[in-house]
Design a protein around this motif. Structure first.
Motif, mmCIF file in Angstrom:
data_model
loop_
_atom_site.group_PDB
_atom_site.id
_atom_site.type_symbol
_atom_site.label_atom_id
_atom_site.label_comp_id
_atom_site.label_asym_id
_atom_site.label_seq_id
_atom_site.Cartn_x
_atom_site.Cartn_y
_atom_site.Cartn_z
ATOM 1 N N VAL A 152 -40.065 -8.439 -5.006
ATOM 2 C CA VAL A 152 -40.765 -9.714 -4.906
ATOM 3 C C VAL A 152 -40.291 -10.383 -3.630
ATOM 4 O O VAL A 152 -39.082 -10.619 -3.458
ATOM 5 N N SER A 153 -41.247 -10.641 -2.718
ATOM 6 C CA SER A 153 -40.913 -11.209 -1.401
ATOM 7 C C SER A 153 -39.823 -10.387 -0.720
ATOM 8 O O SER A 153 -38.863 -10.927 -0.160
ATOM 9 N N ALA A 154 -39.950 -9.062 -0.815
ATOM 10 C CA ALA A 154 -39.064 -8.082 -0.157
ATOM 11 C C ALA A 154 -37.678 -7.986 -0.791
ATOM 12 O O ALA A 154 -36.846 -7.188 -0.351
ATOM 13 N N SER A 155 -37.420 -8.748 -1.849
ATOM 14 C CA SER A 155 -36.138 -8.650 -2.557
ATOM 15 C C SER A 155 -36.313 -7.794 -3.810
ATOM 16 O O SER A 155 -37.245 -8.031 -4.593
ATOM 17 N N GLU A 156 -35.424 -6.826 -4.005
ATOM 18 C CA GLU A 156 -35.576 -5.927 -5.151
ATOM 19 C C GLU A 156 -35.274 -6.646 -6.455
ATOM 20 O O GLU A 156 -34.324 -7.430 -6.561
ATOM 21 N N VAL A 157 -36.116 -6.374 -7.452
ATOM 22 C CA VAL A 157 -35.930 -6.874 -8.814
ATOM 23 C C VAL A 157 -35.815 -5.657 -9.722
ATOM 24 O O VAL A 157 -36.679 -4.781 -9.707
ATOM 25 N N VAL A 158 -34.757 -5.578 -10.501
ATOM 26 C CA VAL A 158 -34.530 -4.410 -11.355
ATOM 27 C C VAL A 158 -35.294 -4.566 -12.666
ATOM 28 O O VAL A 158 -35.081 -5.511 -13.428
ATOM 29 N N LEU A 159 -36.228 -3.632 -12.912
ATOM 30 C CA LEU A 159 -36.977 -3.583 -14.162
ATOM 31 C C LEU A 159 -36.586 -2.335 -14.939
ATOM 32 O O LEU A 159 -36.185 -1.334 -14.355
ATOM 33 N N THR A 160 -36.705 -2.405 -16.262
ATOM 34 C CA THR A 160 -36.553 -1.194 -17.061
ATOM 35 C C THR A 160 -37.770 -0.305 -16.829
ATOM 36 O O THR A 160 -38.785 -0.733 -16.264
ATOM 37 N N LYS A 209 -46.916 8.285 -7.016
ATOM 38 C CA LYS A 209 -47.090 8.234 -5.573
ATOM 39 C C LYS A 209 -47.508 6.842 -5.145
ATOM 40 O O LYS A 209 -48.041 6.072 -5.916
ATOM 41 N N ASN A 210 -47.278 6.562 -3.901
ATOM 42 C CA ASN A 210 -47.698 5.383 -3.154
ATOM 43 C C ASN A 210 -47.105 4.055 -3.622
ATOM 44 O O ASN A 210 -46.256 4.003 -4.517
ATOM 45 N N VAL A 211 -47.563 3.021 -2.973
ATOM 46 C CA VAL A 211 -47.062 1.668 -3.201
ATOM 47 C C VAL A 211 -48.217 0.798 -3.674
ATOM 48 O O VAL A 211 -49.315 0.851 -3.126
ATOM 49 N N LEU A 212 -47.968 -0.026 -4.689
ATOM 50 C CA LEU A 212 -48.949 -0.983 -5.194
ATOM 51 C C LEU A 212 -48.498 -2.383 -4.811
ATOM 52 O O LEU A 212 -47.322 -2.724 -4.963
ATOM 53 N N LYS A 213 -49.443 -3.200 -4.317
ATOM 54 C CA LYS A 213 -49.094 -4.541 -3.866
ATOM 55 C C LYS A 213 -50.069 -5.575 -4.416
ATOM 56 O O LYS A 213 -51.250 -5.305 -4.597
ATOM 57 N N PHE A 214 -49.534 -6.759 -4.655
ATOM 58 C CA PHE A 214 -50.349 -7.930 -4.970
ATOM 59 C C PHE A 214 -49.563 -9.162 -4.546
ATOM 60 O O PHE A 214 -48.483 -9.425 -5.094
ATOM 61 N N GLN A 215 -50.107 -9.856 -3.538
ATOM 62 C CA GLN A 215 -49.409 -10.997 -2.964
ATOM 63 C C GLN A 215 -47.956 -10.611 -2.628
ATOM 64 O O GLN A 215 -47.721 -9.646 -1.923
ATOM 65 N N GLU A 216 -46.952 -11.328 -3.155
ATOM 66 C CA GLU A 216 -45.566 -11.012 -2.791
ATOM 67 C C GLU A 216 -44.955 -9.902 -3.646
ATOM 68 O O GLU A 216 -43.803 -9.494 -3.442
ATOM 69 N N LEU A 217 -45.712 -9.392 -4.624
ATOM 70 C CA LEU A 217 -45.215 -8.354 -5.531
ATOM 71 C C LEU A 217 -45.546 -6.968 -4.981
ATOM 72 O O LEU A 217 -46.676 -6.694 -4.579
ATOM 73 N N GLU A 218 -44.542 -6.080 -4.963
ATOM 74 C CA GLU A 218 -44.728 -4.724 -4.453
ATOM 75 C C GLU A 218 -44.008 -3.731 -5.345
ATOM 76 O O GLU A 218 -42.844 -3.927 -5.699
ATOM 77 N N LEU A 219 -44.710 -2.654 -5.719
ATOM 78 C CA LEU A 219 -44.118 -1.577 -6.510
ATOM 79 C C LEU A 219 -44.089 -0.307 -5.683
ATOM 80 O O LEU A 219 -45.131 0.159 -5.218
#
Length: 220
Positions: free
Chosen positions: A145-153, A126-136
């Motif tokens: 990162v800075s509102a652009s999606e980055v694909v992680l495994t 649940k919810n969103v985690l944020k730190f500076q420009e990073l958002e999960l």
């Protein structure tokens, strides 16, 4: 819950037993006997998980994993007789989610399959985690990162999630291993370093800090 799983394995006996174990759990199982056939099936159907041998004719497992990861964030479990650390590291550098060495217990194998599927498709986050420009986005399992999606495994996402949940605090390699695998892992915890290397390359942020010899943290 039923998942559609692709098993790419050239050993017919192992292939058949894996298919039987997965089918008993109500999964839909497709099999391929070499890397090229596996790629063809991957291109033809939508899968939830790939179980992938390394030493195969036509295309080896590393080549198949690289191709799949270039197209999809689909979870991948490598299944192989290669036990050297560099072989495992190579797999994780390609973005696989787990690595199982032969011979293995099929009951443990099933637990690890279930763990990967649970991490990849859990609806409980649940919810969103944020730190500076990073958002999960933990509901959608997406990273920005800075509102652009980055694909992680899935493993990379879980590591970043652990670091964000403990902002400013040390997260040890051992605790990350427990989160990523959810069972006793007897391999080298430096596998985590490989994941961190991939995460840093993808996110390109300066605040994932190394605590030498112990673990990592996200901090100013």
């Amino acid at each position: 819950m039923s998942y559609q799983i692709l098993v790419i394995e050239d050993d017919q006996d192992i292939q058949e037993v894996i298919k039987e174990f997965l089918t008993v759990q109500n999964h839909i199982v497709h099999v391929a006997s070499d890397g090229l056939e596996g790629i063809q099936q991957f291109n033809r159907l939508d899968f939830d998980l790939v179980i992938l041998d390394i030493m195969m004719p036509n295309m080896d497992g590393y080549q198949v994993a690289q191709f799949i990861r270039s197209k999809s964030n689909l979870p991948i479990i490598m299944l192989t007789a290669l036990e050297e650390e560099q072989d495992q590291v190579k797999g994780f550098e390609l973005g696989i989610d787990d690595y199982i060495t032969k011979p293995f217990s099929f009951h443990i194998f099933m637990k690890r399959v279930e763990a990967v599927l649970r991490r990849s498709y859990s609806k409980d986050k649940k919810n969103v985690l944020k730190f500076q420009e990073l958002e999960l986005d933990c509901d959608a399992y997406k990273t920005y990162v800075s509102a652009s999606e980055v694909v992680l495994t899935t493993k990379e996402f879980d590591i970043v999630q652990s670091l964000l949940e403990n902002k400013g605090k040390l997260v040890t390699r051992e605790s990350l291993m427990d989160k990523l695998w959810g069972y006793d892992y007897y391999g080298d915890t430096r596998i985590i370093d490989t994941h961190i290397k991939n995460i840093r390359k993808k996110l390109n942020v300066p605040y994932i800090k190394t605590v030498k010899g112990v673990g990592y943290k996200i901090d100013q």
